[in-house]
Write an enzyme that holds these catalytic residues in place. Structure first.
Site, PDB file in Angstrom:
ATOM      1  N   ASP A  37       0.854  -1.192   0.000  1.00 33.20           N
ATOM      2  CA  ASP A  37       0.000   0.000   0.000  1.00 33.20           C
ATOM      3  C   ASP A  37       0.886   1.237   0.000  1.00 33.20           C
ATOM      4  O   ASP A  37       2.114   1.128  -0.038  1.00 33.20           O
ATOM      5  CB  ASP A  37      -0.983  -0.003   1.177  1.00 33.20           C
ATOM      6  N   GLU A  93     -12.203   1.432  -6.277  1.00 36.20           N
ATOM      7  CA  GLU A  93     -12.945   1.120  -7.505  1.00 36.20           C
ATOM      8  C   GLU A  93     -13.009   2.330  -8.447  1.00 36.20           C
ATOM      9  O   GLU A  93     -14.075   2.853  -8.789  1.00 36.20           O
ATOM     10  CB  GLU A  93     -14.352   0.645  -7.142  1.00 36.20           C
ATOM     11  N   LYS A  98      -7.001   1.591 -10.870  1.00 35.24           N
ATOM     12  CA  LYS A  98      -6.771   0.162 -11.100  1.00 35.24           C
ATOM     13  C   LYS A  98      -5.881  -0.058 -12.325  1.00 35.24           C
ATOM     14  O   LYS A  98      -4.959  -0.891 -12.292  1.00 35.24           O
ATOM     15  CB  LYS A  98      -8.109  -0.559 -11.268  1.00 35.24           C
ATOM     16  N   SER A 120     -15.182  -4.876  -8.640  1.00 32.89           N
ATOM     17  CA  SER A 120     -16.568  -5.289  -8.462  1.00 32.89           C
ATOM     18  C   SER A 120     -17.439  -4.915  -9.654  1.00 32.89           C
ATOM     19  O   SER A 120     -18.536  -5.450  -9.801  1.00 32.89           O
ATOM     20  CB  SER A 120     -17.153  -4.676  -7.181  1.00 32.89           C
ATOM     21  N   HIS A 141     -13.961 -11.793  -8.185  1.00 30.80           N
ATOM     22  CA  HIS A 141     -14.749 -10.952  -7.286  1.00 30.80           C
ATOM     23  C   HIS A 141     -15.002 -11.727  -5.993  1.00 30.80           C
ATOM     24  O   HIS A 141     -15.941 -12.498  -5.885  1.00 30.80           O
ATOM     25  CB  HIS A 141     -16.055 -10.572  -7.983  1.00 30.80           C
ATOM     26  N   ASN A 144     -17.319 -10.292   0.675  1.00 30.53           N
ATOM     27  CA  ASN A 144     -16.890  -9.818   1.988  1.00 30.53           C
ATOM     28  C   ASN A 144     -17.791 -10.402   3.082  1.00 30.53           C
ATOM     29  O   ASN A 144     -19.004 -10.236   3.002  1.00 30.53           O
ATOM     30  CB  ASN A 144     -16.958  -8.286   2.017  1.00 30.53           C
ATOM     31  N   ASN A 191     -23.062  -7.857  -9.109  1.00 28.85           N
ATOM     32  CA  ASN A 191     -23.342  -6.444  -8.874  1.00 28.85           C
ATOM     33  C   ASN A 191     -24.281  -5.821  -9.894  1.00 28.85           C
ATOM     34  O   ASN A 191     -24.847  -4.755  -9.638  1.00 28.85           O
ATOM     35  CB  ASN A 191     -22.040  -5.666  -8.750  1.00 28.85           C
TER      36      ASN A 191
END
Length: 288
Positions: A37, A93, A98, A120, A141, A144, A191
């Site tokens: 990160d 997202e 990305k 997603s 995907h 969670n 989604n």
């Protein structure tokens, strides 16, 4: 690739909700993880979160019995992903973010390294144009919490190769997950169904038709939804949900995907759901 955890070295880019979920899942199945990160502060918090999630998975009996968790290494440098056999992108997202991460990673890793986006909603082929070897990119995907939910959605882009699909199947088997493969499209299957549902549920509250609790209670009691759409949204993160809805609306033109005012107001107020302690529901404190 193989299903022996000793043959896998995983790099996860992004130490947020899904990055820490995926890291805990992999570590618990004996796969070492490098978590990347942007800052040491973010990584220090992520390391604590991974430890909590790993402990929770162990207490819930969701990890292989008798298997020693693998080692977690954290880094602020993408270069430390170079030796991974698989890199999973789990950043925010936003298409440009990305694409940038995947492009940089694809230049660092060896040919044949499996590249996975945990997007997603963003189409895989859209991001494949940014990577050095588009045939090595596939979407996975994870739900969670990733260490609790066995089923995952695997998205095969038009350029994803057979070898890539074989490699992702091997990895998922190693992690004790079951993947169902879908073709590339904005939002894929989960989604395209779930996000407009959440948006519609939020608009019902906005319009005074019912309270948050009543909307969720009806979908739980009448339709068998495990947690209700609005409590599910709090788990996803309302900021991530708005980003995903915008992706869907921009790419499909479906008005049911335009984020409603109530949802936007919550995000503007910094009420992102469980991770901030308040969203559609008040959790009293920031959730781990």
């Amino acid at each position: 690739m193989s299903t022996d955890p000793r043959d896998h070295r995983l790099a996860v880019v992004g130490g947020g909700v899904m990055g820490t979920n995926i890291a805990a899942l992999a570590l618990g199945h004996g796969v070492p993880v490098v978590l990347v990160d942007v800052s040491e502060a973010v990584l220090a918090e992520a390391e604590q979160t991974v430890a909590l999630k790993l402990r929770h998975a162990q207490l819930m009996g969701k990890l292989p019995a008798g298997r020693t968790p693998a080692k977690l290494v954290t880094s602020v440098s993408l270069a430390d992903a170079a030796d991974a056999t698989t890199v999973i992108e789990a950043v925010t997202e936003l298409p440009e973010t990305k694409a940038k991460v995947l492009s940089e990673v694809s230049q660092i890793v060896r040919p044949g390294t499996l590249l996975i986006s945990n997007t997603s909603c963003i189409p895989i082929d859209e991001m494949a144009s940014s990577v050095a070897r588009p045939e090595e990119l596939v979407g996975v995907h994870f739900m969670n919490p990733a260490y609790m939910i066995v089923m995952v959605e695997v998205i095969r882009g038009p350029r994803s190769s057979d070898a890539t699909l074989t490699a992702v199947t091997d990895l998922l088997e190693t992690l004790g997950r079951k993947g169902l493969v879908v073709n590339d499209a904005p939002g894929f299957v989960i989604n395209q169904v779930l996000h407009p549902l959440i948006n519609s549920a939020a608009k019902l509250v906005q319009d005074g038709v019912a309270t948050v609790e009543v909307v969720d209670g009806l979908l739980e009691g009448c339709l068998g939804h495990a947690t209700g759409p609005l409590r599910t949204a709090d788990l996803i993160g309302l900021d991530n949900l708005v980003d995903s809805l915008n992706v869907l609306f921009e790419r499909t033109g479906d008005s049911s995907c335009r984020p409603c005012d109530y949802l936007l107001d919550l995000v503007r107020a910094g009420k992102f759901g469980r991770k901030t302690g308040e969203g559609f529901y008040d959790y009293g404190k920031v959730a781990s």
